[in-house]
Design a protein around this motif. Structure first.
Motif, short mmCIF file in Angstrom:
data_model
loop_
_atom_site.label_atom_id
_atom_site.label_comp_id
_atom_site.label_asym_id
_atom_site.label_seq_id
_atom_site.Cartn_x
_atom_site.Cartn_y
_atom_site.Cartn_z
N GLY A 1 65.55 73.74 -23.35
CA GLY A 1 66.07 72.55 -23.30
C GLY A 1 67.49 72.37 -22.73
N GLN A 2 68.10 71.50 -22.73
CA GLN A 2 69.55 71.07 -22.29
C GLN A 2 70.11 70.65 -23.26
N GLU A 3 71.53 70.86 -23.51
CA GLU A 3 72.49 70.61 -24.53
C GLU A 3 73.00 69.14 -24.04
N CYS A 4 73.02 68.09 -25.24
CA CYS A 4 73.42 66.78 -25.05
C CYS A 4 75.01 67.08 -24.78
N HIS B 1 75.22 71.72 -11.23
CA HIS B 1 74.39 72.25 -12.45
C HIS B 1 75.30 72.64 -13.67
N PRO B 2 75.22 71.89 -14.77
CA PRO B 2 76.14 72.46 -15.63
C PRO B 2 75.39 73.65 -16.59
N GLN B 3 75.69 74.74 -16.18
CA GLN B 3 75.12 76.16 -16.90
C GLN B 3 75.54 76.14 -18.23
N HIS B 4 76.59 75.65 -18.31
CA HIS B 4 76.90 75.83 -20.07
C HIS B 4 75.69 75.09 -20.82
N LEU B 5 75.50 74.01 -20.38
CA LEU B 5 74.40 72.96 -21.28
C LEU B 5 73.08 73.44 -21.07
N CYS B 6 72.67 74.58 -20.31
CA CYS B 6 71.33 74.84 -19.89
C CYS B 6 70.90 75.89 -20.62
N GLN B 7 69.79 75.85 -21.60
CA GLN B 7 69.26 77.03 -22.40
C GLN B 7 68.89 78.01 -21.33
N LYS B 8 68.21 77.61 -20.25
CA LYS B 8 67.68 78.92 -19.45
C LYS B 8 68.63 79.45 -18.81
N CYS B 9 70.05 79.00 -18.21
CA CYS B 9 70.95 79.52 -17.69
C CYS B 9 71.82 80.48 -18.71
#
Length: 176
Positions: free
Chosen positions: A124-127, A157-165
């Motif tokens: 997922g990605q963080e809101c 790409h907001p890496q701090h919001l990306c679960q994969k990153c």
């Protein structure tokens, strides 16, 4: 009006009311009660057949020629009829492949919507507003995006919001 007569009428009425037994119901009479007789035996097969006959699911019909399944990215069937479909609850996202894809997200808490070209299976990605992890409700391939789905590669790409990153510990598109 004679108050003595009205007092006698009230006493007679209250005595009559006390003698009557109250029965739950309405102004039209008592309500029917549940039967105390044992229920007839239930045939599970016939019940299952009856439920299947009542099913609202229509027979699969072919989609428009340009439609592409959002699960396997092939033409000729809807996602609900996809041969690669897994049972509900087996995957957290519609797409279960290994490649990056385009995802559409909607936060269940604040209803914020966004799209991302960095969507992965079961990630997922963080809101930005709520800071909760949101899984995509729709995913499709990057090769042939339709309409507004063109992702801007120059956008950071907001890496701090990306679960994969966060799981990898580095930018998710570095190796993929």
């Amino acid at each position: 009006m004679n108050t003595g007569q009205s007092t006698i009428d009230l006493r007679v009425q209250s005595a009559l009311l006390r003698k009557l037994q109250w029965v739950p119901g309405s102004v039209w009479g008592p309500l029917p009660t549940a039967s105390t007789a044992p229920a007839p035996p239930c045939d599970e097969l016939s019940l299952a057949d009856q439920l299947a006959a009542l099913s609202l699911r229509r027979a699969p019909r072919p989609p428009p020629p340009h439609y592409m399944c959002h699960l396997c990215f092939k033409k000729g069937h809807y996602i609900g009829d996809c041969p690669q479909a897994r049972p509900k609850g087996e995957g957290l996202t519609p797409y279960q492949g290994k490649k990056r894809c385009f995802g559409e997200y909607k936060c269940p808490k604040c209803k914020r919507k966004w799209m991302s070209g960095n969507s992965w299976a079961n990630n997922g990605q963080e809101c930005i507003k709520c800071r909760i992890n949101v899984f995509p409700h729709k995913q499709r391939p990057l090769e042939k995006p339709d309409g507004l789905d063109v992702s801007d590669q120059s956008k950071i790409h907001p890496q701090h919001l990306c679960q994969k990153c966060r799981a990898l510990g580095y930018y998710c598109r570095r190796e993929y």
